[in-house]
Write a protein that holds these residues in place. Structure first.
Motif, short mmCIF file in Angstrom:
data_model
loop_
_atom_site.label_atom_id
_atom_site.label_comp_id
_atom_site.label_asym_id
_atom_site.label_seq_id
_atom_site.Cartn_x
_atom_site.Cartn_y
_atom_site.Cartn_z
N ALA A 247 -3.45 -10.69 -8.76
CA ALA A 247 -2.35 -9.70 -7.87
C ALA A 247 -2.42 -9.58 -6.50
O ALA A 247 -3.54 -10.01 -5.63
N VAL A 248 -1.12 -9.31 -6.06
CA VAL A 248 -1.06 -9.19 -4.49
C VAL A 248 -0.32 -7.80 -4.28
O VAL A 248 0.72 -7.42 -4.78
N ALA A 249 -0.99 -7.04 -3.47
CA ALA A 249 -0.51 -5.64 -3.20
C ALA A 249 -0.40 -5.24 -1.91
O ALA A 249 -1.26 -5.76 -1.00
N VAL A 250 0.58 -4.41 -1.31
CA VAL A 250 0.67 -3.80 -0.17
C VAL A 250 0.28 -2.36 -0.35
O VAL A 250 0.57 -1.57 -1.29
N LEU A 251 -0.84 -1.83 0.44
CA LEU A 251 -1.27 -0.35 0.45
C LEU A 251 -0.60 0.37 1.74
O LEU A 251 -0.50 -0.33 2.79
N THR A 252 -0.35 1.56 1.61
CA THR A 252 0.34 2.31 2.72
C THR A 252 -0.24 3.52 3.11
O THR A 252 -0.82 4.30 2.11
#
Length: 536
Positions: A350-355
């Motif tokens: 999985a690849v994810a952006v955290l904000t």
């Protein structure tokens, strides 16, 4: 309660308002944030000042808000009049640190009474970093004493290699990232994508058949890498050229402006999280700017966090096939909000952006394999008629709102992580948001407090979770007892056992009272949220 009242008042207005109302909303948020920050500082100070004193020593308290003991990178400031200092733990053992920067402070900034009595000897503010295993949901106290000042760290390098990643800065400001665990390489990460925005404060509206402007192969970036003891910092500065505004005929003008862009990546040597700080100086009107993260994962669904867990959404709304035939007022584009994370996954990774800033995304690309994070929408009207994706009347009042053109400097705080599953991404999100806090106690302070009658230990852990599969959401003190309420949720698709050190049974808790008619053995079902009472 006053802080909560300030925030709730702002939520009543929504996001579509006049400039005057938006300025008032911003002022209320700033006041609420300032109150929260000062309250946090106050309690950190109370805890640290209540620990045992040592003659001739200052103190440095370091707080860990993860529910388990782990090594954390601590980046903090130590302020003192000493020309140098050393750190020691409660047992007298030296604690190594790296010095990143030193600056001189006027003593009047510390306490005006100092200069009032004619003492103008300056203070020094030291920016330091250290790796330290911190107790679970607790803190550790270090003592500060005078010593020889170490050499500054931070050396330029042309190679960025950590336990998890290899990064290469490209000439156009993008970055190539190799995930060393999966052996996958992601090219042109963090490019910018610009399109016209003929919309209003309610809705984005592109021009018909417009081709977005990409920063890939367009910009000429200045790329620098600094290596510190525990972290790399990659900085990429460039200018992104875009049309200055829309014409009266709703087309992009031939006039070009330059948007200064600064991309900073903070890459810890032993962490699977890449922290991102994006700063732009917006000089254009009537456009939408997005940050693109290609994942290589062709997807039909995305996953994102919201207030109640994780939601999965289609990358294309099925209603696109029939919205016009059924006479809908608005085209159902797959532009969605998210709370803390958004990502794509397949069977392997999985690849994810955290904000900690922007919370709007869309999955784009020919194979729907790229996460597009909205940096800004620059519009100048509250409501507008005859939009490309919303034909007909204005959605709101046709009122000019020049402030919503978002001209000026804007900084976004994001992060990027690569994992084996969405569950690992949820755990990374908690690490990203549970930042290490610190408090430096010294003899000088503008606001004096009475000495605490309570003695706090030099090292303390409120509770410790032995099973890391559950994600801690919230911790608060019970209103009516000395117990602690802790809320956990299970982001996985299997049941997980809650395991807190020293506890073999748990009492569930609702918003107002103990749930007495339900037994709970610690098993948390998939996607379930539970709140338990903890005696400390």
């Amino acid at each position: 309660m006053e802080i909560a009242s300030e925030k709730s008042c702002t939520r009543l207005h929504g996001a579509c308002c006049s400039d005057k109302v938006h300025r008032e909303i911003k002022a209320r948020y700033q006041e609420a944030e300032e109150r929260c920050d000062r309250l946090i500082d106050f309690y950190k100070r109370k805890i640290v000042e209540a620990t045992p004193d040592k003659a001739g020593f200052d103190k440095l308290g370091i707080f860990n808000f993860l529910p388990y003991a782990t090594d954390r990178l601590v980046k903090t400031l130590v302020t003192t009049r000493w020309g140098g200092f050393e750190l020691i733990d409660v047992d007298g053992n030296p604690v190594s640190y790296a010095l990143r920067a030193v600056s001189e402070l006027d003593p009047g900034l510390i306490d005006r009474q100092i200069v009032h009595y004619g003492n103008y000897e300056p203070f020094f503010q030291y920016e330091i970093e250290l790796m330290r295993e911190l107790p679970a949901m607790g803190y550790e106290l270090l003592y500060v004493s005078e010593a020889t000042r170490p050499e500054l760290t931070g050396q330029p390098t042309d190679k960025l290699l950590t336990d998890y990643f290899e990064l290469i800065g490209n000439a156009d400001g993008t970055v190539n990232i190799t995930d060393r665990k999966s052996k996958r390489t992601y090219e042109n990460v963090f490019s910018l994508d610009d399109t016209a925005d003929d919309g209003d404060e309610y809705d984005f509206s592109p021009l018909a058949d417009e081709i977005p402007i990409s920063s890939i192969a367009q910009a000429q970036a200045s790329v620098k890498i600094l290596e510190y003891e525990n972290e790399f910092i990659l900085t990429s500065d460039y200018e992104f050229e875009v049309p200055s505004e829309l014409t009266e005929s709703r087309q992009r003008t031939d006039s070009i402006v330059k948007i200064p862009v600064s991309l900073k990546l903070f890459v810890e040597k032993h962490s699977p999280i890449i922290k991102v700080e994006l700063t732009i100086e917006n000089t254009a009107k009537d456009h939408r700017l997005r940050l693109l993260i290609p994942t290589g994962i062709a997807s039909s669904m995305s996953f994102a966090s919201n207030q109640f867990g994780t939601i999965r959404r289609p990358v294309v709304d099925d209603a696109l096939a029939y919205w016009e035939a059924e006479g809908w007022d608005e085209r159902p584009d797959a532009i969605y909000p998210f709370l803390g994370l958004v990502g794509l996954e397949d069977d392997q990774h999985a690849v994810a952006v955290l904000t900690n800033s922007s919370r709007e995304y869309e999955i784009v690309g020919q194979q729907f394999d790229t996460i597009a994070i909205t940096v800004l929408r620059s519009v100048g009207v509250l409501g507008k008629e005859e939009l490309h994706r919303r034909p007909g009347r204005p959605s709101g009042i046709k009122l000019p709102t020049p402030d919503s053109q978002m001209l000026g400097k804007l900084t976004l705080d994001l992060a990027l992580t690569f994992a084996n599953s969405a569950v690992e991404v949820a755990q990374a999100e908690k690490i990203y948001h549970a930042k290490v806090e610190s408090y430096n106690q010294m003899p000088f302070h503008a606001m004096k407090l009475n000495k605490s009658k309570q003695i706090t230990p030099c090292r303390y852990s409120m509770f410790s979770a032995e099973n890391h599969d559950l994600v801690l959401s919230t911790v608060k003190k019970s209103e009516n007892t000395g117990e602690i309420l802790a809320r956990f949720y299970n982001p996985s698709q299997k049941s997980v056992k809650l395991e807190l050190a020293g506890f073999d049974h748990y009492v569930l808790h609702s918003l107002k009272e103990v749930i007495r008619d339900r037994t709970f053995d610690g098993t948390v079902k998939p996607n379930q949220v539970i709140t338990v009472r903890i005696s400390v």
